[in-house]
Design a protein around this motif. Structure first.
Motif, PDB file in Angstrom:
ATOM      1  N   TYR A   1       0.757  -1.222   0.090  1.00 31.12           N
ATOM      2  CA  TYR A   1       0.057   0.051  -0.040  1.00 31.12           C
ATOM      3  C   TYR A   1       0.812   1.117  -0.056  1.00 31.12           C
ATOM      4  CZ  TYR A   1      -3.358  -3.310   1.621  1.00 31.12           C
ATOM      5  OH  TYR A   1      -4.197  -4.453   1.939  1.00 31.12           O
TER       6      TYR A   1
ATOM      7  N   TRP B   1      -8.546   6.066   6.882  1.00 34.92           N
ATOM      8  CA  TRP B   1      -8.721   5.691   8.344  1.00 34.92           C
ATOM      9  C   TRP B   1      -7.306   5.332   8.768  1.00 34.92           C
ATOM     10  CZ3 TRP B   1     -11.765   1.195  10.540  1.00 34.92           C
ATOM     11  CH2 TRP B   1     -11.574   0.008  10.148  1.00 34.92           C
ATOM     12  N   ASP B   2      -6.579   4.782   8.205  1.00 29.43           N
ATOM     13  CA  ASP B   2      -5.105   4.395   8.526  1.00 29.43           C
ATOM     14  C   ASP B   2      -4.449   5.728   9.176  1.00 29.43           C
ATOM     15  OD1 ASP B   2      -5.786   2.445   6.356  1.00 29.43           O
ATOM     16  OD2 ASP B   2      -3.768   1.390   6.955  1.00 29.43           O
TER      17      ASP B   2
ATOM     18  N   TYR C   1       0.195  -0.689  -6.668  1.00 28.31           N
ATOM     19  CA  TYR C   1      -1.200  -1.010  -6.223  1.00 28.31           C
ATOM     20  C   TYR C   1      -1.985  -0.840  -7.329  1.00 28.31           C
ATOM     21  CZ  TYR C   1      -5.351  -0.372  -3.758  1.00 28.31           C
ATOM     22  OH  TYR C   1      -6.530  -0.436  -3.199  1.00 28.31           O
TER      23      TYR C   1
ATOM     24  N   GLN D   1     -14.176   6.151   3.454  1.00 26.67           N
ATOM     25  CA  GLN D   1     -13.577   5.199   4.366  1.00 26.67           C
ATOM     26  C   GLN D   1     -14.359   5.492   5.767  1.00 26.67           C
ATOM     27  OE1 GLN D   1      -9.544   4.185   4.614  1.00 26.67           O
ATOM     28  NE2 GLN D   1      -9.915   1.814   4.078  1.00 26.67           N
TER      29      GLN D   1
ATOM     30  N   GLY E   1     -13.878  -0.512   4.966  1.00 26.73           N
ATOM     31  CA  GLY E   1     -12.654  -0.871   5.532  1.00 26.73           C
ATOM     32  C   GLY E   1     -12.475  -2.368   5.986  1.00 26.73           C
TER      33      GLY E   1
ATOM     34  N   ASP F   1     -12.889  -5.108   3.672  1.00 27.15           N
ATOM     35  CA  ASP F   1     -13.080  -5.523   2.163  1.00 27.15           C
ATOM     36  C   ASP F   1     -13.976  -6.489   2.103  1.00 27.15           C
ATOM     37  OD1 ASP F   1     -10.981  -3.499   2.780  1.00 27.15           O
ATOM     38  OD2 ASP F   1      -9.869  -3.851   1.013  1.00 27.15           O
TER      39      ASP F   1
ATOM     40  N   TYR G   1      -8.341 -12.483   5.337  1.00 25.69           N
ATOM     41  CA  TYR G   1      -8.568 -11.148   5.405  1.00 25.69           C
ATOM     42  C   TYR G   1      -9.487 -10.539   6.404  1.00 25.69           C
ATOM     43  CZ  TYR G   1      -7.212  -6.672   2.723  1.00 25.69           C
ATOM     44  OH  TYR G   1      -7.008  -5.461   2.449  1.00 25.69           O
ATOM     45  N   TRP G   2     -10.645 -10.362   6.129  1.00 29.47           N
ATOM     46  CA  TRP G   2     -11.709  -9.982   6.715  1.00 29.47           C
ATOM     47  C   TRP G   2     -12.844 -10.985   7.195  1.00 29.47           C
ATOM     48  CZ3 TRP G   2     -11.311  -5.585   9.854  1.00 29.47           C
ATOM     49  CH2 TRP G   2     -10.461  -4.422   9.417  1.00 29.47           C
TER      50      TRP G   2
ATOM     51  N   PHE H   1       3.657  -3.091   9.596  1.00 30.06           N
ATOM     52  CA  PHE H   1       2.367  -2.122   9.366  1.00 30.06           C
ATOM     53  C   PHE H   1       2.140  -1.059  10.197  1.00 30.06           C
ATOM     54  CE2 PHE H   1      -1.822  -2.065   7.465  1.00 30.06           C
ATOM     55  CZ  PHE H   1      -1.464  -2.621   6.064  1.00 30.06           C
TER      56      PHE H   1
HETATM   57  C1  9YW Z   1      -7.320  -2.917  -0.184  1.00 26.95           C
HETATM   58  C2  9YW Z   1      -4.769   0.261   4.079  1.00 26.95           C
HETATM   59  C3  9YW Z   1      -6.146  -0.559   3.909  1.00 26.95           C
HETATM   60  C4  9YW Z   1      -7.157  -0.411   4.886  1.00 26.95           C
HETATM   61  C5  9YW Z   1      -8.464  -1.377   4.616  1.00 26.95           C
HETATM   62  C6  9YW Z   1      -7.880  -2.679   4.344  1.00 26.95           C
HETATM   63  C7  9YW Z   1      -7.012  -2.841   3.126  1.00 26.95           C
HETATM   64  C8  9YW Z   1      -6.981  -2.197   0.698  1.00 26.95           C
HETATM   65  O1  9YW Z   1      -5.883  -1.847   3.631  1.00 26.95           O
HETATM   66  O2  9YW Z   1      -7.632  -2.310   2.110  1.00 26.95           O
HETATM   67  O3  9YW Z   1      -6.787  -2.840  -1.456  1.00 26.95           O
HETATM   68  O4  9YW Z   1      -7.803  -3.769  -0.262  1.00 26.95           O
HETATM   69  O5  9YW Z   1      -9.001  -3.636   4.139  1.00 26.95           O
HETATM   70  O6  9YW Z   1      -9.177  -1.372   5.746  1.00 26.95           O
HETATM   71  O7  9YW Z   1      -7.362   0.851   5.078  1.00 26.95           O
HETATM   72  O8  9YW Z   1      -4.365  -0.407   5.309  1.00 26.95           O
END
Ligand code: 9YW
Length: 423
Positions: A33, A39-40, A85, A105, A165, A167, A352-353, A411
């Motif tokens: 990223y 929100w990060d 990205y 977000q 957030g 995903d 992931y989530w 991270f």
């Molecule tokens: C993506 C950066 C972001 C977070 C999200 C997380 C992920 C980005 O990473 O999303 O491309 O999927 O789900 O909450 O803000 O850390």
């Protein structure tokens, strides 16, 4: 932890923040990223403040310098070019002076700014910087209710899973069936170069994420049209409770700074939002659930999105039930809080989530539970979080059964939360 171990851990966390610091904003992690995420950044500012208050304010100011004229604060700001990205600016095509994504977000900024202000050692600096951010954050909140709650029910909808957030949460699976995949332009993912594909969203989910992006792009990113035109409209209890908490914090801050209108507008949002949250409560699950606005039905999916409302001032009986639910989850997973209930057959400990533990979510839940008098459960969450980084380092997310570090390494927001837990 001994005080020596605490100091060493904080020093290691600060190293992670410094490694990812690009001067006026921080990237979530190198490789995966390479831009600024909304929100990060706001949560990272809390960690930064422990060693550089001015830099912490700058983190949030940089984000708000890219606020849209309609009030929206985008989920990604593409400050510098990088092909690391996908999807990058060439896909979003939002036409902003500095490229940004076209969706938002979770609205943690109001919460973060109030916390920076309350803890500030440099009160003069904090008053100046908070005063300048106040109307911008208020405009974002106003935008949410105008664009994402067109019927004025008091709760906003997300129109893309990336907005939540969370995903690839199980929460979106049914609604995602209605998002087509025809006409998605050919693409190459980049995330799977940096992280194990088995721990990331699937190809099919990516197709649908991109279909929605293309759909909104074809509507010129006009927020007056996007909500109603989206086949995906979900009222996420986690997302709404973050906005409600941020509105309450912004109201307090506005009062402290003598901004009466901003204070009362945000108080009204809180009152209406908290009353409307009751529609999302599930007695059977002992937590809140998402509402699919296109069908009018609650989504039968026990994710951490329904536990996050502990972060807002929900009724005492509700927060007590949520605390009990966290205790139940602690009996099933070695580390809390899993992003999905391990009893659900759709739970996936590594993807992931859909199961893993995320420290930012832990931080918000623990904060709310502690404030509501559930200190023991809050401490359990904090302890799990610290055990995870001790065993597995500052990962993006963790397997709730084994503690295995998953996703990106080193991270930023994980490190920021660790500093918060330890200070
Ligand atoms: C993506 C950066 C972001 C977070 C999200 C997380 C992920 C980005 O990473 O999303 O491309 O999927 O789900 O909450 O803000 O850390």
């Amino acid at each position: 932890m001994t005080s020596l171990a605490v100091d060493e851990t904080i020093a290691r966390a600060i190293e992670v923040l410094k490694e990812n610091d690009h001067g006026a904003y921080t990237i979530p992690t190198k490789g995966l990223y390479p831009f600024q995420w909304n929100w990060d950044s706001c949560l990272t500012a809390l960690g930064l403040a422990h060693y550089d208050e001015a830099r912490a304010w700058t983190e949030i100011e940089t984000l708000f310098a890219h606020q849209w004229p309609d009030g929206m604060v985008p989920h990604i700001v593409f400050h510098v070019w990088s092909d690391g990205y996908f999807p990058g600016p060439e896909v979003w095509q939002t036409g902003r002076p500095t490229a940004t994504s076209g969706i938002t977000q979770p609205a943690v900024a109001g919460f973060a700014v109030r916390r920076l202000f309350d803890r500030a050692k440099d009160k003069k600096l904090a008053s100046e910087r908070a005063r300048a951010l106040l109307p911008k954050i208020d405009a974002w909140h106003r935008w949410f209710y105008e664009s994402r709650d067109p019927k004025g029910v008091g709760l906003v909808a997300i129109i893309h899973p990336w907005e939540s957030g969370r995903d690839n949460s199980i929460d979106w699976d049914d609604a995602f069936e209605r998002v087509p995949t025809e006409g998605v332009e050919p693409y190459t993912r980049r995330d799977t170069l940096h992280a194990d594909p088995a721990h990331r969203p699937t190809r099919e989910q990516y197709d649908r994420y991109l279909w929605l992006v293309q759909h909104f792009r074809a509507l010129g990113w006009d927020n007056a049209r996007l909500h109603d035109a989206s086949p995906f409209q979900i009222v996420d209890p986690g997302f709404n409770s973050i906005l409600i908490r941020a509105s309450s914090d912004l109201a307090d801050l506005a009062e402290a700074l003598g901004e009466k209108e901003i204070a009362s507008a945000n108080r009204a949002r809180v009152e209406k939002g908290l009353a409307a949250m009751e529609q999302l409560w599930s007695e059977a699950h002992g937590q809140y659930l998402c509402l699919d606005r296109t069908t009018g039905k609650l989504v039968d999916s026990a994710s951490v999105g329904g536990i996050l409302p502990a972060f807002a001032a929900i009724p005492a009986a509700r927060v007590a039930s949520v605390a009990t639910t966290v205790e139940r989850l602690a009996g099933k997973a070695r580390f809390v809080v899993p992003s999905h209930d391990p009893d659900d057959p759709r739970f996936d400990a590594k993807r992931y989530w859909r199961g893993p533990v995320w420290l930012v979510v832990n931080y918000m839940i623990a904060d709310g539970l502690a404030a509501a008098g559930h200190g023991a459960v809050a401490r359990r969450i904090t302890q799990s979080s610290l055990d995870l980084i001790t065993e597995s380092g500052f990962a993006e997310y963790y397997d709730p059964h084994t503690g295995e570090p998953l996703g990106g390494g080193r991270f930023t927001w994980t490190a920021a939360m660790v500093i918060e837990f330890l200070k």
